[in-house]
Design a protein around this motif. Structure first.
Motif, PDB file in Angstrom:
ATOM      1  N   MET A  55      -3.986 -11.679 -23.205  1.00 56.18           N
ATOM      2  CA  MET A  55      -4.293 -10.203 -22.768  1.00 56.18           C
ATOM      3  C   MET A  55      -5.650 -10.413 -22.758  1.00 56.18           C
ATOM      4  N   ASP A  56      -6.680  -9.451 -22.052  1.00 57.11           N
ATOM      5  CA  ASP A  56      -7.648  -9.749 -21.546  1.00 57.11           C
ATOM      6  C   ASP A  56      -8.988  -9.791 -22.820  1.00 57.11           C
ATOM      7  N   ASN A  57      -8.380  -9.782 -24.178  1.00 56.76           N
ATOM      8  CA  ASN A  57      -9.076  -8.989 -25.060  1.00 56.76           C
ATOM      9  C   ASN A  57      -8.650  -9.708 -26.674  1.00 56.76           C
ATOM     10  N   TYR A  58      -7.436 -10.581 -26.513  1.00 55.88           N
ATOM     11  CA  TYR A  58      -6.904 -10.662 -27.441  1.00 55.88           C
ATOM     12  C   TYR A  58      -5.681 -11.784 -27.236  1.00 55.88           C
ATOM     13  N   TYR A  59      -5.041 -12.399 -28.117  1.00 53.29           N
ATOM     14  CA  TYR A  59      -4.329 -13.755 -28.389  1.00 53.29           C
ATOM     15  C   TYR A  59      -3.073 -12.670 -28.457  1.00 53.29           C
ATOM     16  N   GLU A  60      -2.037 -12.945 -28.265  1.00 46.78           N
ATOM     17  CA  GLU A  60      -0.557 -13.411 -29.014  1.00 46.78           C
ATOM     18  C   GLU A  60      -0.690 -14.416 -29.425  1.00 46.78           C
ATOM     19  N   PRO A  61       0.309 -14.821 -30.656  1.00 47.54           N
ATOM     20  CA  PRO A  61      -0.545 -14.502 -32.000  1.00 47.54           C
ATOM     21  C   PRO A  61      -1.833 -14.445 -31.778  1.00 47.54           C
ATOM     22  N   LYS A  62      -2.343 -14.132 -33.218  1.00 43.08           N
ATOM     23  CA  LYS A  62      -3.777 -14.130 -33.011  1.00 43.08           C
ATOM     24  C   LYS A  62      -4.299 -15.493 -33.959  1.00 43.08           C
ATOM     25  N   SER A  63      -2.936 -15.476 -34.744  1.00 45.32           N
ATOM     26  CA  SER A  63      -3.069 -16.693 -35.797  1.00 45.32           C
ATOM     27  C   SER A  63      -1.888 -17.995 -35.870  1.00 45.32           C
ATOM     28  N   LEU A  64      -2.224 -18.465 -36.280  1.00 44.24           N
ATOM     29  CA  LEU A  64      -1.204 -20.210 -36.841  1.00 44.24           C
ATOM     30  C   LEU A  64      -1.251 -21.232 -37.969  1.00 44.24           C
ATOM     31  N   LYS A  65      -0.101 -21.477 -38.169  1.00 46.82           N
ATOM     32  CA  LYS A  65      -0.020 -22.279 -39.498  1.00 46.82           C
ATOM     33  C   LYS A  65       0.602 -23.413 -39.067  1.00 46.82           C
ATOM     34  N   ILE A  66       0.414 -24.728 -39.509  1.00 47.01           N
ATOM     35  CA  ILE A  66       0.521 -25.950 -38.805  1.00 47.01           C
ATOM     36  C   ILE A  66       0.481 -26.403 -40.155  1.00 47.01           C
ATOM     37  N   GLU A  67       0.945 -27.504 -39.740  1.00 44.50           N
ATOM     38  CA  GLU A  67       1.504 -28.278 -40.967  1.00 44.50           C
ATOM     39  C   GLU A  67       0.460 -29.818 -40.820  1.00 44.50           C
ATOM     40  N   SER A  81      -6.031  -9.270 -16.541  1.00 46.63           N
ATOM     41  CA  SER A  81      -6.441  -9.398 -15.608  1.00 46.63           C
ATOM     42  C   SER A  81      -7.255 -10.285 -15.181  1.00 46.63           C
ATOM     43  N   LEU A  82      -7.945 -10.650 -15.875  1.00 47.74           N
ATOM     44  CA  LEU A  82      -8.832 -11.895 -16.015  1.00 47.74           C
ATOM     45  C   LEU A  82      -8.634 -13.577 -16.140  1.00 47.74           C
ATOM     46  N   ILE A 110     -16.168 -19.066 -11.432  1.00 50.93           N
ATOM     47  CA  ILE A 110     -15.016 -18.163 -12.585  1.00 50.93           C
ATOM     48  C   ILE A 110     -15.489 -16.854 -12.143  1.00 50.93           C
ATOM     49  N   GLU A 111     -14.910 -15.951 -11.720  1.00 52.08           N
ATOM     50  CA  GLU A 111     -15.309 -14.320 -10.807  1.00 52.08           C
ATOM     51  C   GLU A 111     -13.928 -13.698 -11.220  1.00 52.08           C
ATOM     52  N   GLY A 112     -14.597 -12.485 -12.087  1.00 56.75           N
ATOM     53  CA  GLY A 112     -13.120 -12.277 -12.813  1.00 56.75           C
ATOM     54  C   GLY A 112     -11.838 -12.504 -12.471  1.00 56.75           C
ATOM     55  N   GLY A 113     -11.243 -11.997 -12.078  1.00 51.59           N
ATOM     56  CA  GLY A 113      -9.960 -12.567 -12.528  1.00 51.59           C
ATOM     57  C   GLY A 113      -9.169 -14.323 -11.170  1.00 51.59           C
ATOM     58  N   THR A 114     -10.406 -14.397 -10.766  1.00 53.29           N
ATOM     59  CA  THR A 114     -10.508 -15.527  -9.566  1.00 53.29           C
ATOM     60  C   THR A 114     -11.223 -16.774 -10.204  1.00 53.29           C
ATOM     61  N   LEU A 115     -10.110 -17.822 -10.241  1.00 53.12           N
ATOM     62  CA  LEU A 115     -10.859 -19.426 -11.043  1.00 53.12           C
ATOM     63  C   LEU A 115     -11.256 -20.416  -9.092  1.00 53.12           C
ATOM     64  N   LEU A 136      -7.530 -22.977 -18.692  1.00 51.24           N
ATOM     65  CA  LEU A 136      -8.274 -22.538 -18.171  1.00 51.24           C
ATOM     66  C   LEU A 136      -7.179 -22.018 -17.441  1.00 51.24           C
ATOM     67  N   LEU A 137      -6.889 -20.195 -16.727  1.00 47.60           N
ATOM     68  CA  LEU A 137      -5.747 -20.177 -16.634  1.00 47.60           C
ATOM     69  C   LEU A 137      -6.232 -18.433 -15.259  1.00 47.60           C
ATOM     70  N   GLU A 138      -5.902 -18.530 -14.508  1.00 44.15           N
ATOM     71  CA  GLU A 138      -5.849 -17.021 -14.021  1.00 44.15           C
ATOM     72  C   GLU A 138      -4.480 -16.285 -14.228  1.00 44.15           C
ATOM     73  N   PRO A 139      -5.112 -15.174 -14.232  1.00 49.58           N
ATOM     74  CA  PRO A 139      -3.949 -14.306 -14.097  1.00 49.58           C
ATOM     75  C   PRO A 139      -2.378 -14.020 -14.084  1.00 49.58           C
ATOM     76  N   GLY A 140      -1.243 -14.368 -14.798  1.00 50.36           N
ATOM     77  CA  GLY A 140      -0.022 -14.828 -14.064  1.00 50.36           C
ATOM     78  C   GLY A 140       0.194 -16.504 -14.195  1.00 50.36           C
ATOM     79  N   GLN A 141      -0.298 -16.848 -14.231  1.00 47.52           N
ATOM     80  CA  GLN A 141      -0.485 -18.379 -14.508  1.00 47.52           C
ATOM     81  C   GLN A 141      -0.309 -19.084 -16.561  1.00 47.52           C
ATOM     82  N   SER A 142       0.767 -20.163 -16.335  1.00 45.34           N
ATOM     83  CA  SER A 142       1.151 -20.793 -17.758  1.00 45.34           C
ATOM     84  C   SER A 142       0.578 -21.971 -17.103  1.00 45.34           C
ATOM     85  N   ARG A 143       0.422 -22.847 -18.729  1.00 47.95           N
ATOM     86  CA  ARG A 143       0.419 -23.921 -18.629  1.00 47.95           C
ATOM     87  C   ARG A 143       0.764 -24.668 -20.258  1.00 47.95           C
TER      88      ARG A 143
END
Length: 176
Positions: A55-67, A81-82, A110-115, A136-143
């Motif tokens: 999101m624009d100032n946080y992640y979901e989830p905020k923490s991860l537990k990994i073995e 949006s950025l 990087i300019e706001g919502g444009t890479l 590094l992703l623009e709004p709406g992108q997934s990788r």
């Protein structure tokens, strides 16, 4: 309030870089993906998939537990949006990387919502940003990132675009 905090954090980060205190490019602890954080994983070795939403100032989830020894497929989506980054590293690696990300902003990559990927890696225009522990992703992108966690350690995932980390865009990875 969130917008004001984000703007203040961004201005603080820019002032920090302009003062000459920002770390130079390439000053990473063992590179972008030193042995202390693991290594790129292989598709056939994936133990599980973790969905990451930026999101624009946080992640979901905020923490991860990994073995320890687990290989994770991170499906990362920028729902903000950025332009945002998902980067796995230590706090010192993120601190060093923020200088490089500032350079990408200063050079108009990087300019706001444009890479502007066409400007990445050009002489005098910052880095390529193609490390296996980062997207590094623009709004709406997934990788996706596939990462093998080999050590028992505490790491972070973070967005190092100027002002984003400072506004709270980071989370913890506890490898046990």
């Amino acid at each position: 309030m969130v917008k004001t905090t984000f703007v203040t954090a961004a201005m603080t980060a820019m002032a920090f870089a302009a003062s000459g205190s920002a770390l130079a490019a390439g000053a990473h602890e063992g590179g972008h993906h030193g042995a202390s954080i693991g290594k790129p994983g292989k598709e056939r070795s994936v133990d599980r998939t973790v969905q990451i939403r930026m999101m624009d100032n946080y992640y979901e989830p905020k923490s991860l537990k990994i073995e320890q020894g687990e290989t994770i497929r991170f499906k990362v989506r920028n729902a903000g949006s950025l332009v945002h980054e998902f980067n796995i590293g230590t706090p010192s690696m993120h601190k060093a990387h923020r200088g490089e990300m500032m350079s990408m902003v200063q050079n108009g990559i990087i300019e706001g919502g444009t890479l502007h990927r066409d400007r990445m890696g050009m002489e005098g225009h910052g880095m390529k940003h193609d490390d296996p522990n980062s997207v590094l992703l623009e709004p709406g992108q997934s990788r996706e990132i596939i990462w093998h966690f080999s050590k028992d350690t505490n790491l972070q995932f973070a967005c190092n675009v100027p002002g984003h980390y400072q506004s709270g865009m980071h989370g913890s990875i506890n490898v046990q």
